[in-house]
Design a protein around this motif. Structure first.
Motif, PDB file in Angstrom:
ATOM      1  N   TYR A 239       0.793  -1.232   0.000  1.00 12.80           N
ATOM      2  CA  TYR A 239       0.000   0.000   0.000  1.00 12.80           C
ATOM      3  C   TYR A 239       0.825   1.281   0.000  1.00 12.80           C
ATOM      4  CZ  TYR A 239      -4.049  -2.883   0.526  1.00 12.80           C
ATOM      5  OH  TYR A 239      -5.019  -3.815   0.298  1.00 12.80           O
ATOM      6  N   ILE A 240       2.094   1.224   0.380  1.00 10.01           N
ATOM      7  CA  ILE A 240       2.898   2.419   0.389  1.00 10.01           C
ATOM      8  C   ILE A 240       3.773   2.488  -0.851  1.00 10.01           C
ATOM      9  CG2 ILE A 240       4.757   3.648   1.583  1.00 10.01           C
ATOM     10  CD1 ILE A 240       2.331   1.773   3.650  1.00 10.01           C
ATOM     11  N   GLY A 241       4.302   1.348  -1.273  1.00 13.22           N
ATOM     12  CA  GLY A 241       5.113   1.292  -2.480  1.00 13.22           C
ATOM     13  C   GLY A 241       6.586   1.243  -2.159  1.00 13.22           C
ATOM     14  N   GLY A 242       7.388   1.488  -3.169  1.00 16.51           N
ATOM     15  CA  GLY A 242       8.831   1.475  -2.982  1.00 16.51           C
ATOM     16  C   GLY A 242       9.544   1.044  -4.246  1.00 16.51           C
TER      17      GLY A 242
ATOM     18  N   PHE B 298       5.212  10.728   4.256  1.00 15.18           N
ATOM     19  CA  PHE B 298       5.112  10.458   2.828  1.00 15.18           C
ATOM     20  C   PHE B 298       3.755   9.854   2.530  1.00 15.18           C
ATOM     21  CE2 PHE B 298       9.789  10.239   3.073  1.00 15.18           C
ATOM     22  CZ  PHE B 298      10.092  11.129   2.062  1.00 15.18           C
ATOM     23  N   SER B 299       3.285  10.157   1.376  1.00 15.98           N
ATOM     24  CA  SER B 299       2.064   9.524   0.911  1.00 15.98           C
ATOM     25  C   SER B 299       2.464   8.227   0.214  1.00 15.98           C
ATOM     26  CB  SER B 299       1.355  10.470  -0.040  1.00 15.98           C
ATOM     27  OG  SER B 299       0.111   9.953  -0.411  1.00 15.98           O
ATOM     28  N   ILE B 300       1.559   7.664  -0.532  1.00 18.66           N
ATOM     29  CA  ILE B 300       1.882   6.452  -1.295  1.00 18.66           C
ATOM     30  C   ILE B 300       2.842   6.811  -2.420  1.00 18.66           C
ATOM     31  CG2 ILE B 300      -0.246   5.249  -0.762  1.00 18.66           C
ATOM     32  CD1 ILE B 300      -1.300   6.200  -3.494  1.00 18.66           C
ATOM     33  N   LEU B 301       3.599   5.823  -2.846  1.00 16.48           N
ATOM     34  CA  LEU B 301       4.562   6.035  -3.917  1.00 16.48           C
ATOM     35  C   LEU B 301       4.068   5.289  -5.141  1.00 16.48           C
ATOM     36  CD1 LEU B 301       7.317   7.219  -4.688  1.00 16.48           C
ATOM     37  CD2 LEU B 301       8.312   5.030  -4.023  1.00 16.48           C
TER      38      LEU B 301
ATOM     39  N   LEU C  69      13.289   0.596   1.226  1.00 22.27           N
ATOM     40  CA  LEU C  69      12.704   0.337  -0.091  1.00 22.27           C
ATOM     41  C   LEU C  69      11.857   1.521  -0.563  1.00 22.27           C
ATOM     42  CD1 LEU C  69      11.828  -3.427   0.347  1.00 22.27           C
ATOM     43  CD2 LEU C  69      13.625  -2.455  -1.089  1.00 22.27           C
ATOM     44  N   LEU C  70      11.180   2.181   0.377  1.00 26.52           N
ATOM     45  CA  LEU C  70      10.405   3.372   0.022  1.00 26.52           C
ATOM     46  C   LEU C  70      11.338   4.490  -0.435  1.00 26.52           C
ATOM     47  CD1 LEU C  70       7.712   4.947  -0.083  1.00 26.52           C
ATOM     48  CD2 LEU C  70       8.170   5.626   2.269  1.00 26.52           C
ATOM     49  N   TYR C  71      12.412   4.734   0.311  1.00 27.61           N
ATOM     50  CA  TYR C  71      13.348   5.789  -0.058  1.00 27.61           C
ATOM     51  C   TYR C  71      14.023   5.489  -1.388  1.00 27.61           C
ATOM     52  CZ  TYR C  71      12.710   7.088   4.850  1.00 27.61           C
ATOM     53  OH  TYR C  71      12.160   7.421   6.050  1.00 27.61           O
ATOM     54  N   LEU C  72      14.377   4.231  -1.618  1.00 22.65           N
ATOM     55  CA  LEU C  72      14.963   3.840  -2.910  1.00 22.65           C
ATOM     56  C   LEU C  72      13.953   4.026  -4.042  1.00 22.65           C
ATOM     57  CD1 LEU C  72      16.954   0.620  -1.968  1.00 22.65           C
ATOM     58  CD2 LEU C  72      17.895   2.835  -2.643  1.00 22.65           C
TER      59      LEU C  72
END
Length: 192
Positions: free
Chosen positions: A68-71, A118-121, A175-178
């Protein structure tokens, strides 16, 4: 190889019943085979190393966050599969390292807390509709706070799996930051 097998099976299935759905069934069958392989590999390694509970806890936190957040995402399916197996083995390494969980928790929380803002990516190749964005943002917010609450509860009671929770938070954050960096590079190359 798997692609060809999936195409053959989906052609046989859809030839009489659903002729227009061949590609969709092939796609679903491919992912079923890949995720089944991933699941059995992780379980096998977890049983061999006696860390199946740690791996399960790690993945129970990491998967909803990623969903749900991504990355970060690899464009190559095979590379994605092997990186998923490698990431899923982090708990085995974590269980072997003797580190104070309070120090680890402090650094992991510092790393995790910015994700709350952060929102979703979105992946550049698969943008969301407005309704999908709203739904994903709501679920993502709930998931982030549930993970934070879980880490607090586990650390309060000095649970032995607290290190695993902290590392899953750090892994998900990384993983989100990447992924943010990956999207930045993608958008920058598109503009050039």
């Amino acid at each position: 190889m798997i692609d060809k097998l999936c195409d053959k099976v989906s052609n046989k299935i859809t030839s009489n019943i659903l002729p227009n759905e061949t590609e969709l069934i092939s796609f679903g069958l491919y992912h079923f085979i890949i995720y089944s392989f991933l699941f059995f590999m992780i379980c096998f390694i977890g049983i061999l190393t006696k860390t199946i509970i740690s791996i399960t806890i790690f993945l129970l936190i990491l998967i909803p966050f990623r969903r749900y957040i991504g990355g970060f995402h690899f464009n190559n399916r095979l590379l994605c599969l092997f990186s998923s197996i490698a990431i899923s083995l982090f708990p085995i390494i974590i269980c072997q390292i003797n580190i104070n969980q309070h120090y680890l928790g402090f650094f992991c929380l510092l790393f995790y807390i910015p994700t709350l803002f952060f929102s979703i990516l979105e992946h550049p190749n698969k943008p969301f509709s407005t309704n999908e964005k709203k739904l994903y943002k709501l679920k993502a917010t709930k998931i982030k706070y549930v993970i934070l609450l879980t880490s607090f509860i586990f650390s309060t009671f000095n649970n032995p799996y607290t290190k695993i929770i902290y590392m899953s938070m750090a892994t998900a954050s990384t993983l989100l930051y990447l992924g943010i960096f990956q999207n930045y590079i993608f958008l920058k190359s598109e503009r050039a």
